[in-house]
Design a protein around this motif. Structure first.
Motif, PDB file in Angstrom:
ATOM      1  N   ALA A  77       0.835  -1.207   0.000  1.00 55.20           N
ATOM      2  CA  ALA A  77       0.000   0.000   0.000  1.00 55.20           C
ATOM      3  C   ALA A  77       0.868   1.254   0.000  1.00 55.20           C
ATOM      4  O   ALA A  77       2.025   1.246   0.426  1.00 55.20           O
ATOM      5  CB  ALA A  77      -0.921  -0.001   1.214  1.00 55.20           C
ATOM      6  N   ASP A  78       0.280   2.353  -0.473  1.00 54.84           N
ATOM      7  CA  ASP A  78       0.955   3.653  -0.425  1.00 54.84           C
ATOM      8  C   ASP A  78       0.859   4.275   0.953  1.00 54.84           C
ATOM      9  O   ASP A  78       1.677   5.120   1.316  1.00 54.84           O
ATOM     10  CB  ASP A  78       0.338   4.601  -1.460  1.00 54.84           C
ATOM     11  N   ALA A  79      -0.147   3.885   1.732  1.00 49.09           N
ATOM     12  CA  ALA A  79      -0.313   4.391   3.095  1.00 49.09           C
ATOM     13  C   ALA A  79      -0.983   3.325   3.936  1.00 49.09           C
ATOM     14  O   ALA A  79      -1.887   2.629   3.463  1.00 49.09           O
ATOM     15  CB  ALA A  79      -1.137   5.677   3.103  1.00 49.09           C
ATOM     16  N   ARG A  80      -0.548   3.191   5.187  1.00 52.70           N
ATOM     17  CA  ARG A  80      -1.051   2.190   6.114  1.00 52.70           C
ATOM     18  C   ARG A  80      -1.543   2.894   7.379  1.00 52.70           C
ATOM     19  O   ARG A  80      -0.759   3.567   8.070  1.00 52.70           O
ATOM     20  CB  ARG A  80       0.056   1.198   6.463  1.00 52.70           C
ATOM     21  N   ARG A 163      -3.764  15.042  10.171  1.00 51.86           N
ATOM     22  CA  ARG A 163      -2.472  14.483   9.767  1.00 51.86           C
ATOM     23  C   ARG A 163      -2.457  14.319   8.257  1.00 51.86           C
ATOM     24  O   ARG A 163      -3.370  13.733   7.674  1.00 51.86           O
ATOM     25  CB  ARG A 163      -2.244  13.136  10.442  1.00 51.86           C
ATOM     26  N   VAL A 164      -1.428  14.847   7.619  1.00 50.63           N
ATOM     27  CA  VAL A 164      -1.314  14.803   6.163  1.00 50.63           C
ATOM     28  C   VAL A 164      -0.239  13.788   5.788  1.00 50.63           C
ATOM     29  O   VAL A 164       0.925  13.907   6.209  1.00 50.63           O
ATOM     30  CB  VAL A 164      -0.959  16.188   5.590  1.00 50.63           C
ATOM     31  N   LEU A 165      -0.616  12.776   5.023  1.00 51.03           N
ATOM     32  CA  LEU A 165       0.304  11.739   4.569  1.00 51.03           C
ATOM     33  C   LEU A 165       0.539  11.916   3.077  1.00 51.03           C
ATOM     34  O   LEU A 165      -0.411  11.977   2.294  1.00 51.03           O
ATOM     35  CB  LEU A 165      -0.284  10.346   4.828  1.00 51.03           C
ATOM     36  N   ARG A 172      -2.302  12.991  -1.722  1.00 50.59           N
ATOM     37  CA  ARG A 172      -2.135  12.975  -0.275  1.00 50.59           C
ATOM     38  C   ARG A 172      -3.329  12.259   0.375  1.00 50.59           C
ATOM     39  O   ARG A 172      -4.411  12.158  -0.200  1.00 50.59           O
ATOM     40  CB  ARG A 172      -2.073  14.404   0.281  1.00 50.59           C
ATOM     41  N   VAL A 173      -3.089  11.798   1.601  1.00 50.50           N
ATOM     42  CA  VAL A 173      -4.150  11.228   2.418  1.00 50.50           C
ATOM     43  C   VAL A 173      -4.269  12.097   3.666  1.00 50.50           C
ATOM     44  O   VAL A 173      -3.282  12.314   4.380  1.00 50.50           O
ATOM     45  CB  VAL A 173      -3.843   9.775   2.822  1.00 50.50           C
ATOM     46  N   LEU A 174      -5.466  12.618   3.913  1.00 51.10           N
ATOM     47  CA  LEU A 174      -5.716  13.449   5.085  1.00 51.10           C
ATOM     48  C   LEU A 174      -6.441  12.604   6.126  1.00 51.10           C
ATOM     49  O   LEU A 174      -7.508  12.046   5.844  1.00 51.10           O
ATOM     50  CB  LEU A 174      -6.569  14.667   4.720  1.00 51.10           C
ATOM     51  N   VAL A 175      -5.872  12.523   7.324  1.00 50.84           N
ATOM     52  CA  VAL A 175      -6.437  11.679   8.378  1.00 50.84           C
ATOM     53  C   VAL A 175      -6.816  12.532   9.576  1.00 50.84           C
ATOM     54  O   VAL A 175      -5.985  13.285  10.113  1.00 50.84           O
ATOM     55  CB  VAL A 175      -5.435  10.594   8.829  1.00 50.84           C
ATOM     56  N   GLU A 221      -7.565  19.219  -1.029  1.00 50.94           N
ATOM     57  CA  GLU A 221      -7.363  19.584  -2.425  1.00 50.94           C
ATOM     58  C   GLU A 221      -7.893  18.459  -3.310  1.00 50.94           C
ATOM     59  O   GLU A 221      -8.191  17.365  -2.822  1.00 50.94           O
ATOM     60  CB  GLU A 221      -5.866  19.827  -2.665  1.00 50.94           C
ATOM     61  N   PRO A 222      -8.038  18.720  -4.617  1.00 49.48           N
ATOM     62  CA  PRO A 222      -8.661  17.713  -5.487  1.00 49.48           C
ATOM     63  C   PRO A 222      -8.011  16.331  -5.439  1.00 49.48           C
ATOM     64  O   PRO A 222      -8.692  15.320  -5.599  1.00 49.48           O
ATOM     65  CB  PRO A 222      -8.536  18.347  -6.874  1.00 49.48           C
ATOM     66  N   ASP A 223      -6.696  16.260  -5.229  1.00 46.76           N
ATOM     67  CA  ASP A 223      -6.011  14.973  -5.213  1.00 46.76           C
ATOM     68  C   ASP A 223      -5.851  14.390  -3.811  1.00 46.76           C
ATOM     69  O   ASP A 223      -5.051  13.487  -3.597  1.00 46.76           O
ATOM     70  CB  ASP A 223      -4.625  15.101  -5.861  1.00 46.76           C
ATOM     71  N   ASP A 224      -6.602  14.901  -2.854  1.00 47.46           N
ATOM     72  CA  ASP A 224      -6.531  14.385  -1.485  1.00 47.46           C
ATOM     73  C   ASP A 224      -7.599  13.325  -1.246  1.00 47.46           C
ATOM     74  O   ASP A 224      -8.752  13.495  -1.651  1.00 47.46           O
ATOM     75  CB  ASP A 224      -6.739  15.515  -0.473  1.00 47.46           C
ATOM     76  N   VAL A 225      -7.223  12.259  -0.562  1.00 46.33           N
ATOM     77  CA  VAL A 225      -8.169  11.260  -0.080  1.00 46.33           C
ATOM     78  C   VAL A 225      -8.395  11.534   1.397  1.00 46.33           C
ATOM     79  O   VAL A 225      -7.439  11.632   2.171  1.00 46.33           O
ATOM     80  CB  VAL A 225      -7.632   9.828  -0.279  1.00 46.33           C
ATOM     81  N   THR A 226      -9.643  11.685   1.802  1.00 50.16           N
ATOM     82  CA  THR A 226      -9.954  12.056   3.189  1.00 50.16           C
ATOM     83  C   THR A 226     -10.426  10.845   3.988  1.00 50.16           C
ATOM     84  O   THR A 226     -11.293  10.095   3.546  1.00 50.16           O
ATOM     85  CB  THR A 226     -11.024  13.161   3.227  1.00 50.16           C
ATOM     86  N   VAL A 227      -9.831  10.688   5.162  1.00 53.65           N
ATOM     87  CA  VAL A 227     -10.154   9.563   6.048  1.00 53.65           C
ATOM     88  C   VAL A 227     -10.504  10.115   7.420  1.00 53.65           C
ATOM     89  O   VAL A 227      -9.722  10.883   8.003  1.00 53.65           O
ATOM     90  CB  VAL A 227      -8.967   8.589   6.184  1.00 53.65           C
TER      91      VAL A 227
END
Length: 371
Positions: A77-80, A163-165, A172-175, A221-227
């Motif tokens: 995975a790109d992020a865990r 938290r920004v990954l 990016r992944v925003l948690v 932002e448009p390319d962010d995945v929000t969790v």
């Protein structure tokens, strides 16, 4: 990996990772085994229970041992993102009146680094088991190891911080992590301007959900995945209270991509609502509960890694799979086909009412799809 996969952001989410108590005792630097539980006074007893169930554990083990055969899945995975449900501390004064206290020695933090964890949610009912000194040492230990965390902090601002990954070349992944009193988090653990603590929600109302979602989406932002990672609900049972459903639906309707729910000791229903994945309860992933009886109907030795693929332009969920594992000798190994089939059937039964199907594939993975 196909060429198309190169344009997908891949996430791996798990439920509770509890590396304290018995797990801590098999790692290279075990802490004080003394416990303050009603029936068990020595953490090494949990190791003995596991060995009685499945055979000897070769302690001390390598820091990567506990992840076992799940390591390739995690690293793909790109992020865990996990819920880290233990304090990392040498502090020896437990929170008063609390029956169970988890802690791992700070020198064993390398077991978390071995899995390449991207973010640990700390907004749970065990991170302050050893008081605020224990929480502060936990935060320091994670920071020294370069492990990102969310949901607890040295004050309210830090506990509720996003938290920004980074996933280079993919977005990016925003948690954002938060906890609910419904999971057993004491109200006194709430962080404030002057005291360390957890990001504890006032309630599970739709209004609170909307506020939580907007605090993330206002900076995305448009390319962010929000969790949004949330610790809520009971440990056992498949029932999902209406307030949790309404809360998750409001997060989805506001535009959150993934609701990462945890606290249950076994996986619960999954919902694919529009373009939002709702994990109502991810179940335990790593624990020292092996050999403890009483809830065999839920098969608590089974663990799941939730694998989510997101297309970034335009952003949308394109594939959700579950990798089934079994905890044996305090190490994750592939779940036998019979167990994987049982998991698929149970999750499909629970998820169907949310318009979602879970099926076992020929490669042993479980596929999650909207009906």
């Amino acid at each position: 990996m196909t060429p198309a996969d190169e344009y997908l952001l891949r996430l791996c989410l798990t439920g509770d990772v509890m590396t304290g108590r018995g797990v801590d005792q098999i790692l290279p630097h075990p802490g004080d085994p003394a416990l303050h539980e009603r029936y068990v006074r020595d953490a090494r007893d949990y190791v003995r229970l596991a060995e009685a169930e499945n055979g000897p554990i070769p302690a001390p083990v390598d820091p990567a041992y506990i992840w076992g055969d799940a390591l390739p899945t995690l690293r793909s995975a790109d992020a865990r993102i996990v819920n880290l449900e233990t304090s990392i501390t040498r502090h020896d004064r437990p929170w008063p009146g609390k029956g169970i206290h988890y802690r791992m020695h700070p020198s064993n933090t390398s077991c978390l680094s071995a899995a390449g964890l991207s973010c640990c949610s700390l907004a749970n009912n065990h991170v302050l088991d050893w008081g605020r000194p224990g929480l502060l040492e936990t935060l320091d230990s994670l920071d020294r190891a370069g492990l990102a965390h969310a949901g607890a902090g040295r004050n309210a601002a830090e506990a509720s911080a996003l938290r920004v990954l980074d996933a280079p070349g993919k977005g990016r992944v925003l948690v954002l992590a938060a906890g609910s009193e419904t999971s057993g988090i004491p109200p006194a653990w709430q962080a404030n301007a002057a005291e360390a603590g957890v990001h504890l929600l006032d309630d599970l109302s739709p209004a609170t959900a909307a506020r939580l979602a907007r605090s993330v989406l206002s900076v995305s932002e448009p390319d962010d995945v929000t969790v949004i990672s949330i610790h809520w609900g009971n440990n056992w049972g498949y029932e999902i209270p209406r307030e949790q459903i309404d809360f998750a639906h409001r997060l989805a309707d506001e535009g959150v991509d993934i609701v990462h729910g945890h606290s249950s000791h076994h996986p619960k229903a999954i919902e694919w609502r529009r373009q939002c994945l709702i994990l109502y309860g991810c179940g335990d992933f790593v624990t020292d509960y092996e050999g403890i009886g009483g809830h065999e109907a839920y098969r608590p030795a089974l663990s799941i890694a939730h694998l989510v693929r997101v297309q970034m332009q335009p952003r949308r969920l394109v594939r959700v799979e579950l990798a089934p594992f079994r905890l044996r000798r305090m190490r994750l190994e592939p779940a036998p086909e019979s167990d994987a089939r049982w998991l698929a059937g149970r999750l499909d039964r629970e998820s169907t009412r949310f318009g979602t199907r879970v099926t076992l594939q020929s490669d042993g993975m479980l596929r999650v799809q909207p009906q």
